[in-house]
Structures are given as C-alpha cells and as structure tokens.
Design a protein around this motif. Structure first.
Motif, PDB file in Angstrom:
ATOM      1  N   MET A 118       0.451 -58.791 -21.480  1.00 17.28           N
ATOM      2  CA  MET A 118       0.035 -57.291 -22.840  1.00 17.28           C
ATOM      3  C   MET A 118       0.913 -55.718 -21.525  1.00 17.28           C
ATOM      4  O   MET A 118       0.257 -55.750 -20.325  1.00 17.28           O
ATOM      5  N   LYS A 119       0.755 -55.692 -23.017  1.00 14.61           N
ATOM      6  CA  LYS A 119       1.171 -53.405 -22.332  1.00 14.61           C
ATOM      7  C   LYS A 119      -0.119 -52.798 -22.430  1.00 14.61           C
ATOM      8  O   LYS A 119       0.051 -52.889 -23.745  1.00 14.61           O
ATOM      9  N   ALA A 120      -0.054 -52.196 -22.177  1.00 13.71           N
ATOM     10  CA  ALA A 120      -1.105 -50.710 -21.481  1.00 13.71           C
ATOM     11  C   ALA A 120      -0.473 -49.483 -21.949  1.00 13.71           C
ATOM     12  O   ALA A 120      -0.161 -49.574 -20.011  1.00 13.71           O
ATOM     13  N   ASN A 121      -0.341 -48.391 -22.454  1.00 11.35           N
ATOM     14  CA  ASN A 121      -0.234 -47.415 -21.724  1.00 11.35           C
ATOM     15  C   ASN A 121      -0.675 -46.657 -22.244  1.00 11.35           C
ATOM     16  O   ASN A 121      -1.715 -45.948 -22.987  1.00 11.35           O
ATOM     17  N   TRP A 122      -1.579 -45.822 -21.601  1.00  9.59           N
ATOM     18  CA  TRP A 122      -2.865 -44.505 -21.150  1.00  9.59           C
ATOM     19  C   TRP A 122      -1.984 -42.857 -21.450  1.00  9.59           C
ATOM     20  O   TRP A 122      -1.817 -42.294 -20.653  1.00  9.59           O
ATOM     21  N   GLU A 123      -2.804 -42.444 -22.419  1.00 12.04           N
ATOM     22  CA  GLU A 123      -2.141 -40.850 -22.362  1.00 12.04           C
ATOM     23  C   GLU A 123      -2.998 -40.065 -22.716  1.00 12.04           C
ATOM     24  O   GLU A 123      -3.996 -40.509 -23.678  1.00 12.04           O
TER      25      GLU A 123
END
Length: 429
Positions: free
Chosen positions: A1-6
C-alpha cells in the motif's frame, strides 16, 4: 500500500492512497461470496452459482461497492497509521479508481488533531481561596434543610403566594383554538420554580381557590414547536387547591429527626465541619479551573469545528442521560423549557469549544513533560470504577477493551496527570 499525506489547510489534509491489484482481487472474492449467497439464478442452488456465470449474468461491476466496503476501512486505518496522523472526524472519501485487475486508488480529506503551541503553564498564580465557614452560611444551610423537610399543608383560604404549590387545570388557546400539548388537569405547579413559560406562574400568584383566570403569555422565539414560537397565547386556568410549606422549628427535635445528633448545637457543629470540607473541595476545584484556563489562554491552538461538534454531541448524550435519571426525556424538556434542539446545542457550543481547547492544551503539556500513564494507573482507575458500577475490574477491562474505551480511559488519566502537574507547579497570588 502507498499512502501520501498532504496538508491543505491548518488542520485539514488529503490522504492519497493506492492499494495493489492483488488486494483488490481478494476483496472481490469476499464480495462474491457475500453476494452470491443472496442471488437466485435458474439451474443453480442459492450460493452455488459459479463465479464466471455470475459475472457474465450480472457483471463484475455489481461486486465493486461491496468490495470497496470490505477494503476501504482497513486500508484507511493503515494509511492513517502510515502517515502518522490523528483524525478527529470521519473522512470525506473520493474513490478515484476501482476495477478488476487494477489498483484501488482513493483520496480521503481528513480533519486532524491540531498542533498546540504552549505558552506559560508553570508558576501560574491563582488567588487564595477562603475556606472558612460563616454563621450566615450555616443559617442558609439550615434553611435549605428546613425547606427539604417541610410538610405541604393544604391552605383553606387566601390567595396563592410565591413558593406555594398550586393545583390547577389549564388549557392553552392560540387565536381561540386549543393547541396540542397545552392542556393539563389537577397539575401541581410550584409557583416561582420557573418550570412553566415565563410570565405564567406570576399570573397564578394571587388567585383564590376555585377562581378562574385567563393567563396571557408569549412563547419564547426559540420554542421547539414552530407554530407557537414567539406567538401570544391564552391559558384558561382554574385553581383547585393551594399547598403551602410548613417549615419545622429549628430545635433539638429537628436535629434528632434529620441527623444522628441529639441537640441542634451538635448538629450545627457537624454542618460547619461538612461545609468547611465542601468549601475546601470547591477551592481545590476552583484552583484547578483557574490554572487550566490560564494555561489554555497562553497557548496557541486552532480548534477544528468538527471536534467542537463531536463534543456537543457527547454533551447532549450526557444531558439526556441525566434527564432520564430524573424521569424526563429531551422532548419533555423542550416542551417545558421552550428550547429547541438547535438552541440547546448553540447554548452548549461555548462550553464545548472551551472543553476541547483545554483538553488539547493539557495533552500537549503531558507530552511536553513526558507524563506517562502506567498499567498500574489503569488498574487503579478500573478498581475505582468497579466500586461505582458494581462490576469487577477485570470485567470492566474486558468491556472497555471490546468497545475501544480503554484508550479513552488512558487519555483521560494522562490529562488528569497534566492537571495535577500544573496545579502542583502553581503558586498562590
């Protein structure tokens, strides 16, 4: 899983999440097993339709929503943990891609717990509290006890007075037409209690037994029934009976009746000691409130509206629970108080906002001072709660663990440690 927080605003950001196609396939398998048990296909028993025939007849797309419902909660939780954020409200999820053989992509707009910039919280000054008990305070307490143990005696003649209990019939009319919920018979109303619409009780004062009167009042603008809010109405009232409090004499007999003491003087001394203990506890509570307010005022924190709304909902549940313990519910409360759900929530908003802000600041203080909650702290609290609820500490631990409340309990204990810390580090002005 890839998760990016912005982060896109002060306390709001977007989680961009991608789940690989293999996990999508597993979720589709689970969705198929769930759905196939409910469909009827000629020639096959329920639950025995082959996957290929099901997809040919209904389309694989018919499984997508169930597969998303299976996959999304766990994927979101893992993404939150991976991003190291602490959401304070439900996410706003936008599914960007979901199909057989492809990755699952979604964005979640998330409100997170705000950062707190602490100000001064050590060495805060609070005024000294006076815990001495005066003769006037003892006299007021005795008066309160007199009223509690007073007898209601039927008055045969004379007008109703403030403090009397008036037994009345009443019926409300708007423009000459009776309205729903505006009628009562042989209703006992304590005059001056403020339990009826403003202006009603004052007009019953002065009525004599068997006398009738038209009571003119105007419903509050925020009354829960829209057809009556802000409207003038007339209540036709008939007084049947007047009951008046007969206060017992303040003497040794009174002391014997209401306590274990033989004389009024002994009882007064005991009252003085209890009042002093109460004032000392009140002073301690006031000191806590003062230092918390000062620490919160010195800090910088932008409280998310979602946290305030969640706190209001919790306050509403607590309020309703207290009403039920008194034999009332929210609907009856709205009717008697003239408030609506919206006005009650608005009334709670300031306090809710303050509670949230204070807790955020106290959590930040606990973290800054490395105040930790040990397992023995939790055990001690569970033992205290076990005495309150009549359940064993082990039972409570199991219950709290199963519904996720154990983490909340630990957080509460951490906040209490922060309160204790700033109080111990405060000084008397």
């Amino acid at each position: 899983m890839k998760a990016n927080w912005e982060k896109i605003e002060k306390n709001v950001g977007v989680l961009d999440v991608e789940i690989d196609a293999e996990q999508v396939a597993v979720a589709l398998d689970k969705a198929f097993r769930k759905v196939v048990a409910k469909v009827n296909v000629p020639g096959f028993r329920k639950g025995k339709v082959p996957r290929a025939i099901f997809e040919a007849r209904f389309g694989v797309e018919s499984l997508y929503q169930d597969a998303i419902d299976i996959l999304l909660p766990q994927a979101y939780s893992e993404a939150v943990e991976q991003a190291g954020i602490e959401p304070v409200d439900r996410p706003d999820v936008d599914v960007e891609q979901f199909a057989k053989g492809q990755a699952f992509k979604f964005k979640a707009k998330v409100t997170v717990k705000p950062e707190v910039k602490l100000g001064e919280y050590k060495g805060l000054e609070v005024p000294a509290a006076d815990a001495e008990v005066t003769e006037e305070e003892i006299a007021k307490e005795l008066e309160r006890l007199q009223n509690r143990h007073a007898e209601l005696v039927v008055v045969d003649e004379g007008p109703a007075q403030q403090g009397d209990t008036a037994v009345i019939d009443f019926e409300g009319f708007q423009d000459g037409v009776p309205f729903e919920g505006g009628k009562g018979e042989m209703y006992s109303l304590e005059l001056g209690s403020g339990s009826f619409i403003p202006g009603f009780e004052e007009q019953v004062v002065g009525l004599n037994i068997a006398e009738e009167k038209d009571v003119n009042v105007t419903f509050p603008e925020n009354y829960h029934a829209e057809n009556l809010a802000g409207k003038p109405v007339v209540f036709k009232v008939k007084l049947h009976e007047i009951k008046r409090k007969n206060l017992p004499a303040l003497d040794d007999e009174f002391a014997k009746d209401v306590s274990e003491f033989d004389t009024l003087e002994e009882y007064k001394q005991d009252l003085a000691a209890k009042l002093k203990e109460r004032k000392e506890k009140d002073a301690e509570s006031a000191r806590e409130t003062a230092v918390i307010d000062q620490a919160a005022a010195a800090a910088e924190v932008d409280v998310p509206e979602a946290m305030v709304e969640n706190e209001i909902e919790q306050m509403m549940k607590d309020f309703e629970s207290r009403l039920r313990m008194q034999g009332m519910n929210l609907d009856l409360y709205y009717q008697f108080s003239g408030q609506s759900q919206e006005s009650l929530k608005e009334q709670m908003k300031v306090d809710a906002s303050k509670r949230v802000r204070n807790n955020l600041v106290l959590e930040a203080i606990a973290n800054a001072e490395n105040l930790e909650v040990s397992e023995s702290d939790v055990d001690e609290e569970l033992e205290n709660l076990s005495k309150m609820y009549g359940r064993s500490a082990d039972e409570l631990r199991t219950i709290f663990s199963s519904n996720g409340y154990l983490d909340t309990l630990t957080s509460d204990l951490k906040v209490r440690k922060a309160v204790k810390f700033i109080v111990e580090n405060s000084k008397t002005a």
